[in-house]
Design an enzyme around this catalytic site. Sequence first.
Site, short mmCIF file in Angstrom:
data_model
loop_
_atom_site.label_atom_id
_atom_site.label_comp_id
_atom_site.label_asym_id
_atom_site.label_seq_id
_atom_site.Cartn_x
_atom_site.Cartn_y
_atom_site.Cartn_z
NE ARG A 1 -1.89 1.89 3.53
CZ ARG A 1 -2.45 2.51 4.69
NH1 ARG A 1 -3.77 2.37 4.78
NH2 ARG A 1 -1.79 3.41 5.61
CE1 TYR B 1 -4.57 6.03 7.91
CE2 TYR B 1 -4.36 5.92 5.34
CZ TYR B 1 -4.79 5.40 6.77
OH TYR B 1 -4.57 3.93 6.79
CG ASP C 1 -6.89 3.58 3.06
OD1 ASP C 1 -7.90 4.26 2.97
OD2 ASP C 1 -6.56 2.79 4.29
CG HIS D 1 -8.09 6.93 6.48
ND1 HIS D 1 -8.64 7.33 7.46
CD2 HIS D 1 -7.80 5.89 6.78
CE1 HIS D 1 -8.19 6.62 8.52
NE2 HIS D 1 -7.90 5.65 7.98
CD GLU E 1 -7.80 0.29 2.61
OE1 GLU E 1 -7.01 -0.15 2.06
OE2 GLU E 1 -8.07 0.57 3.59
CD GLU F 1 -10.13 0.90 7.37
OE1 GLU F 1 -9.23 0.38 6.73
OE2 GLU F 1 -9.75 2.23 7.90
NE ARG G 1 -9.60 -2.28 3.76
CZ ARG G 1 -8.37 -2.87 4.38
NH1 ARG G 1 -8.06 -4.10 4.18
NH2 ARG G 1 -7.96 -2.01 5.27
CD GLU H 1 -4.36 -2.99 6.60
OE1 GLU H 1 -5.38 -3.14 6.84
OE2 GLU H 1 -3.65 -1.90 6.60
CD1 TRP I 1 -7.03 12.11 10.51
CD2 TRP I 1 -7.81 9.87 11.07
NE1 TRP I 1 -5.94 10.95 10.58
CE2 TRP I 1 -6.31 9.99 10.78
CE3 TRP I 1 -8.35 8.63 11.42
CZ2 TRP I 1 -5.43 8.65 10.98
CZ3 TRP I 1 -7.53 7.70 11.36
CH2 TRP I 1 -6.03 7.65 11.32
#
Length: 405
Positions: free
Chosen positions: A149, A161, A213, A215, A239, A265, A286, A342, A405
């Site tokens: 990643r 991030y 990612d 986020h 992601e 996630e 995920r 991951e 965030w």
Amino acid sequence: MKDRIVSAEVLVCSPTRNFVTLKVVTADGVVGYGDATLNGRELSVASYLRDHVAPLLIGRDPSRIEDTWQYLYRGVYWRRGPVTMAAIGAVDVALWDIKGKTLGQPVYQLLGGAVRDRILSYTHATGWDTAELLDSINAKRAIGFQAVRAQSGVPGLDSVYGVHRGAQGYEPAGRGAYPVEETWDTDAYLNHVPGVLAAVRDHVGPELKILHDAHHRLTPQQAARLGKSVEDLDLYWLEDLTPAEDQNALRLVRQHTTTPLAIGEVFNTIWDCHHLISENLIDFIRVAIVHAGGISHVRKIFALAEVHQVRGGPHGPSDVSPITLGASVHLGMATPNFGIQEFMGYDPLVDEVFPHAWSFDDGYLTPGEQPGIGVEMNEELASLYPYEPAYLPVARRRDGSMTDW
Ligand code: GCO
Ligand code: MG
């Protein structure tokens, strides 16, 4: 005589970071461990387990895993959510651990046995600028990773991030009584990141699997633009492009790009993602074993995903404990549509507190052959590191308003 649960204890420790662990003991002396860590809200799950769940477990038959799951899920009028589901997940994994130990079998055998020999894993590469990111990717490839990643800094932003701050690797939560406040600028990110990912592909050649990612920070339109602009780079996935609450958000993205999409996630149940899966809006789901109700529930999510050609790619950052990682690897061994795990890795002290049978070699994880999950806890060592308040950062836009965030 059927075995009975005689104790259920919550252990909170902080060997470099906080972990919440449930320890279930049976009358026959079998010990099962489950992870209940919820980054930045650890004590709420500890209380949920200690005050409301542990007393209900005493006297129950530990072999009745699904029934206990149903009891804890349906037995609460106030269902779902990360606190409840992390608590149920911890009980579930501890009971699978006990079942494996009782029967003398690693958990993947009880889930139907191996459908593969090993589990492909990806790790994090991070760099403040592109040169540093490429060095980081080289280092991860040198230890065997075939999937990485890639996260980079953004000019004009002093925290981003996924990008480390000091010499240490990236670790999102910061110790202290208050969350760090970061400044975020989506336009600056979107102007910069396609070039970074292109430089990465150029550097690594066609073979390495590249992931990225976002986020949960983009609108559907921004996400669609990003997916389109990196299409030629053949990413393994993009992601968490959009906020996870909105199962419709990825529809627009899907209509505009063939870049594979991953999300999940922060999902806690199948109810958070069944539209995404059944309408083929994503390629990878995920969910983490710890935050989505344990092996028993994630297994059902993956089964639904199998019908729709969606693959599992569970969350595995440093904030889910080695117990969850072990549980995930067992499930992956027995799940045909498992894609990738991951694996951020742990501080050596964390590996010492949670000695584990799972291992990493040449880009792949294997669960080991120890009965149960194969992750124990050195409670004496853990007790030297008591809980410390720690929070994930919060983010504001340049105008001072709060953003994701
Ligand atoms: C990932 C995640 C993590 C989360 C973290 C929050 O893909 O690994 O996005 O880095 O930010 O788990 O606690
Ligand atoms: Mg993520």
